[in-house]
Design a protein around this motif. Structure first.
Motif, mmCIF file in Angstrom:
data_model
loop_
_atom_site.group_PDB
_atom_site.id
_atom_site.type_symbol
_atom_site.label_atom_id
_atom_site.label_comp_id
_atom_site.label_asym_id
_atom_site.label_seq_id
_atom_site.Cartn_x
_atom_site.Cartn_y
_atom_site.Cartn_z
ATOM 1 N N LEU A 33 -2.485 -0.782 12.153
ATOM 2 C CA LEU A 33 -2.258 -1.182 10.298
ATOM 3 C C LEU A 33 -0.943 -0.772 9.783
ATOM 4 O O LEU A 33 -0.512 -1.845 9.127
ATOM 5 N N PHE A 34 -0.222 0.613 9.920
ATOM 6 C CA PHE A 34 0.858 0.860 9.447
ATOM 7 C C PHE A 34 2.174 -0.758 9.546
ATOM 8 O O PHE A 34 2.576 -0.157 9.472
ATOM 9 N N PHE A 35 2.194 -0.398 10.969
ATOM 10 C CA PHE A 35 3.038 -1.396 11.310
ATOM 11 C C PHE A 35 2.983 -2.778 11.077
ATOM 12 O O PHE A 35 4.272 -3.010 10.610
ATOM 13 N N ILE A 36 1.856 -3.449 10.094
ATOM 14 C CA ILE A 36 1.635 -4.290 9.594
ATOM 15 C C ILE A 36 1.640 -4.231 8.534
ATOM 16 O O ILE A 36 2.647 -5.246 7.625
ATOM 17 N N ALA A 37 1.844 -3.253 7.551
ATOM 18 C CA ALA A 37 1.722 -2.527 6.207
ATOM 19 C C ALA A 37 3.583 -2.945 6.796
ATOM 20 O O ALA A 37 4.565 -3.395 4.910
ATOM 21 N N ILE A 38 4.325 -2.036 7.355
ATOM 22 C CA ILE A 38 5.788 -2.120 7.093
ATOM 23 C C ILE A 38 6.310 -3.430 7.188
ATOM 24 O O ILE A 38 7.329 -3.869 6.394
ATOM 25 N N ASN A 39 5.477 -4.380 7.821
ATOM 26 C CA ASN A 39 6.649 -5.580 8.244
ATOM 27 C C ASN A 39 6.158 -6.474 6.693
ATOM 28 O O ASN A 39 7.030 -7.385 6.773
#
Length: 342
Positions: A127-133
C-alpha cells in the motif's frame, strides 16, 4: 502545507515559492527507501552514514537558490538538473521495489504469529509503495512538460491537493492502528541470546485476556482457574526457555500437562486465551532456545548444524533454519559469528 496556506490566504509570493519548490519534493524519495530499510533490519536509531542518501536533496536546494554550478560552469543547468531529478527518482523507486521484493514480499516463516506479522507488513508495504508511486506520478504529470520541454503547466499544482492530503491521512491512521509497522520484524520477538523467564521480558503471554469467551465450558473453566492463570503462565514461560522435552517429535500437549502437573484442559485453555503462541509455535520456540543453549555450550565444535537441527527435534535443517531466523532474528551462521566476535 505550503500549498494549503498559499491557497487559503491567497498569498501570491507563497504560491510562487510553492510552485518552484514542489518539483523538488520528490527528492525525499530516499527517506522512503531508508524507512523500508530500517523496517526490514529492525533499526530503531538513525545511522549517520545514511545521511549520504539525502545529501542530494540539500545540494539541489542550494543549487536552485544560489545557482552555484551555473556560475561555476557559466551555463544554465536547469534542463539537465530536471533530467537528473527524474532519473534519480526512478532509480530509487527501482531500488525500493527490489528491496521489498527480496526482503518482505517473499519472506518465509514457520511460526504462525510471525506469518501473521509478515502478512501485515507485506500488505502495508504494498500500500505504501503504491502511494509513493502515485506521489511520483503526480510530479511527472505536473512537471514533465515544463521542465523537460519548457512547455507551460496545464494542470495547476494545487488543483488536486486534497487527494494527496487524503492519502497521507489514511496512511497515518493505518500506522496509528497498527503501531507494529514502525517496529519491523522484532515486534513480537524477545531477547533470545539469554535465558529469561521473566514474564515482562517478552510479549508471548496475556495475563489479562481480552478474547471473548463464547463457549460455556470455557466460561466455567475461566471461573475455576482464574486465580491460577499467572502461576500457569509463569511455569510455561520458564519451561519455554529451559527444557529438552521437545527433542522428542511426538511430545504432545498432554505430555506437557503431565510434566507441569496441571490438567490438560487447563493447559489448552491457557494456549487458547492467554497465549499469542499456538502449542506448535511454543514447541518450535522451545527447540530454538534449546539449540541456543547447545551452541553456547560448544555443541558445534564437534557437530554440524544439520545434526543440531535433528538433535533439538526438527526433521531437517531447512525448517530449523527458518524457525531460528524467526525467533532469533538472525540466521544460525550470523548468530554464531556474533557470539564468536564477542
Amino acid at each position: 502545507m505550503i500549498d494549503g496556506i498559499a491557497e487559503m490566504y491567497n498569498i501570491a509570493d507563497l504560491k510562487k515559492f510553492s510552485i518552484t519548490s514542489n518539483s523538488y519534493t520528490v527528492l525525499f524519495i530516499p527517506c522512503f527507501y531508508l524507512y523500508f530499510k530500517y523496517l526490514i533490519n529492525n533499526h530503531k536509531h538513525f545511522i549517520f552514514k545514511d545521511l549520504l542518501h539525502i545529501v542530494v536533496l540539500f545540494l539541489a536546494i542550494i543549487e536552485r537558490e544560489f545557482l552555484l554550478l551555473d556560475s561555476l560552469f557559466d551555463c544554465k543547468l536547469n534542463y539537465y538538473l530536471s533530467q537528473f531529478v527524474a532519473v534519480y527518482v526512478l532509480v530509487y523507486l527501482v531500488v525500493i521495489f527490489l528491496l521489498l521484493k527480496k526482503n518482505v514480499w517473499h519472506k518465509k516463516a514457520t511460526l504462525s504469529f510471525v506469518k501473521t506479522q509478515n502478512n501485515l507488513i507485506t500488505k502495508w508495504t504494498i500500500l505504501f509503495f503504491i502511494a509513493i508511486n502515485a506521489f511520483v506520478l503526480r510530479f511527472f504529470l505536473l512537471y514533465y512538460k515544463e521542465y523537460l520541454f519548457y512547455e507551460p503547466l496545464i494542470i495547476e499544482p494545487t488543483k488536486y491537493l486534497w487527494v494527496t492530503a487524503l492519502v497521507w491521512i489514511v496512511l497515518f491512521l493505518i500506522i496509528l492502528s497498527n503501531p507494529q509497522l514502525l517496529y519491523g520484524y522484532s515486534y513480537l520477538q524477545v531477547e533470545t541470546t539469554k535465558t529469561n523467564s521473566d514474564l515482562k521480558s517478552n510479549n508471548y503471554w496475556n495475563i489479562q485476556s481480552k478474547i471473548k469467551i463464547n463457549n460455556n465450558q470455557d466460561q466455567l473453566l475461566k471461573e475455576k482457574i482464574s486465580t491460577k492463570i499467572e502461576p500457569y503462565v509463569f511455569e510455561l514461560n520458564a519451561l519455554l526457555f529451559n527444557n529438552s522435552y521437545f527433542r522428542n517429535p511426538d511430545f504432545s500437549i498432554k505430555d506437557l500437562a503431565q510434566v507441569l502437573n496441571i490438567p490438560n484442559s487447563h493447559l489448552k485453555y491457557i494456549f487458547k486465551y492467554h497465549s499469542k503462541l499456538s502449542f506448535s509455535d511454543y514447541k518450535k520456540i522451545s527447540r530454538i532456545q534449546n539449540s541456543l543453549e547447545l551452541i553456547n555450550n560448544n555443541y558445534l565444535t564437534t557437530n554440524t548444524l544439520e545434526s543440531l537441527s535433528k538433535e533439538v527435534g526438527f526433521s531437517s535443517y531447512n525448517p530449523f533454519f527458518t524457525c531460528f531466523k524467526d525467533v532469533v532474528g538472525k540466521s544460525p551462521h550470523q548468530y554464531i559469528s556474533s557470539i564468536n566476535s564477542d
